[in-house]
Design a protein around this motif. Structure first.
Motif, PDB file in Angstrom:
ATOM      1  N   LEU A 165     -17.880 -22.550 -61.345  1.00 27.16           N
ATOM      2  CA  LEU A 165     -18.550 -22.698 -62.629  1.00 27.16           C
ATOM      3  C   LEU A 165     -20.057 -22.668 -62.456  1.00 27.16           C
ATOM      4  CD1 LEU A 165     -16.509 -25.634 -64.228  1.00 27.16           C
ATOM      5  CD2 LEU A 165     -15.947 -23.213 -64.124  1.00 27.16           C
ATOM      6  N   CYS A 176     -22.973 -23.947 -64.945  1.00 30.67           N
ATOM      7  CA  CYS A 176     -22.989 -24.728 -66.177  1.00 30.67           C
ATOM      8  C   CYS A 176     -24.400 -25.164 -66.551  1.00 30.67           C
ATOM      9  CB  CYS A 176     -22.096 -25.961 -66.003  1.00 30.67           C
ATOM     10  SG  CYS A 176     -21.926 -26.953 -67.492  1.00 30.67           S
ATOM     11  N   TYR A 223     -17.123 -33.044 -71.550  1.00 27.87           N
ATOM     12  CA  TYR A 223     -16.952 -31.603 -71.393  1.00 27.87           C
ATOM     13  C   TYR A 223     -16.479 -31.262 -69.985  1.00 27.87           C
ATOM     14  CZ  TYR A 223     -18.060 -26.642 -71.177  1.00 27.87           C
ATOM     15  OH  TYR A 223     -17.978 -25.292 -70.999  1.00 27.87           O
ATOM     16  N   LEU A 256     -17.118 -18.633 -63.946  1.00 24.61           N
ATOM     17  CA  LEU A 256     -17.116 -18.999 -65.358  1.00 24.61           C
ATOM     18  C   LEU A 256     -18.478 -19.579 -65.684  1.00 24.61           C
ATOM     19  CD1 LEU A 256     -15.651 -19.594 -68.080  1.00 24.61           C
ATOM     20  CD2 LEU A 256     -14.986 -21.782 -67.083  1.00 24.61           C
ATOM     21  N   CYS A 287     -20.515 -21.476 -68.231  1.00 26.68           N
ATOM     22  CA  CYS A 287     -20.052 -22.339 -69.313  1.00 26.68           C
ATOM     23  C   CYS A 287     -21.088 -23.380 -69.685  1.00 26.68           C
ATOM     24  CB  CYS A 287     -18.742 -23.012 -68.912  1.00 26.68           C
ATOM     25  SG  CYS A 287     -18.887 -24.057 -67.449  1.00 26.68           S
ATOM     26  N   ALA A 347     -17.322 -18.104 -77.678  1.00 26.69           N
ATOM     27  CA  ALA A 347     -17.452 -18.456 -76.271  1.00 26.69           C
ATOM     28  C   ALA A 347     -16.820 -17.413 -75.365  1.00 26.69           C
ATOM     29  CB  ALA A 347     -16.820 -19.818 -76.001  1.00 26.69           C
ATOM     30  N   LEU A 356     -17.524 -15.236 -70.400  1.00 29.42           N
ATOM     31  CA  LEU A 356     -17.772 -16.596 -70.834  1.00 29.42           C
ATOM     32  C   LEU A 356     -16.550 -17.034 -71.617  1.00 29.42           C
ATOM     33  CD1 LEU A 356     -21.396 -16.102 -72.111  1.00 29.42           C
ATOM     34  CD2 LEU A 356     -20.631 -16.753 -69.841  1.00 29.42           C
ATOM     35  N   GLY A 357     -15.947 -18.085 -71.200  1.00 30.12           N
ATOM     36  CA  GLY A 357     -14.709 -18.526 -71.800  1.00 30.12           C
ATOM     37  C   GLY A 357     -13.619 -18.469 -70.755  1.00 30.12           C
TER      38      GLY A 357
END
Length: 135
Positions: A11, A13, A24, A87, A89, A114, A127-128
């Motif tokens: 990820l 983020c 989250y 990802l 996010c 998203a 994204l998602g």
């Protein structure tokens, strides 16, 4: 992520300071091999990457790092694992910035904004909760 083919997911983020970061991140911790925290460029309400990184550690992520940018995070992740599933996010402000940085206008699917896709130097990143797919 839990329903996708098993392979390491990394990820990247970035969050804003008005969101429940722990809430989250907690469900994602068991699904991700690592989290790289970034601050959102040009966003006055960005949560500093150090704060996001600390929240990720508290949420149970085993491998947490920080990067100055999404591009730096992608380069680091793909240097370690060229076939990485990545990802991006957190905040949609981050998604918008990534799309602008890559010369793309946001393309939203019918279900969720998203799930915007972008083209990066390392190939497409979704994204998602989508697999990386070739163009």
């Amino acid at each position: 992520l839990a329903r996708m083919a098993r392979r390491p997911t990394h990820l990247i983020c970035g969050m804003i300071n008005t969101k429940d970061v722990a809430g989250y991140l907690r469900p994602l911790a068991a699904q991700a091999a690592s989290l790289t925290a970034v601050s959102i460029p040009n966003e006055p309400n960005t949560l500093p990457s150090a704060v996001t990184a600390e929240a990720a550690r508290r949420a149970g992520f085993a491998a947490v790092s920080e990067a100055e940018s999404v591009a730096e995070a992608l380069a680091t992740i793909t240097a370690q694992d060229p076939a990485a599933r990545v990802l991006i996010c957190g905040s949609l402000y981050l998604a918008g910035q990534v799309l602008r940085d890559n010369g793309r206008a946001a393309r939203c699917c019918a279900n969720s904004c998203a799930e915007m896709c972008l083209g990066a130097q390392t190939g497409p990143v979704y994204l998602g909760a989508n697999e990386r797919r070739p163009r």
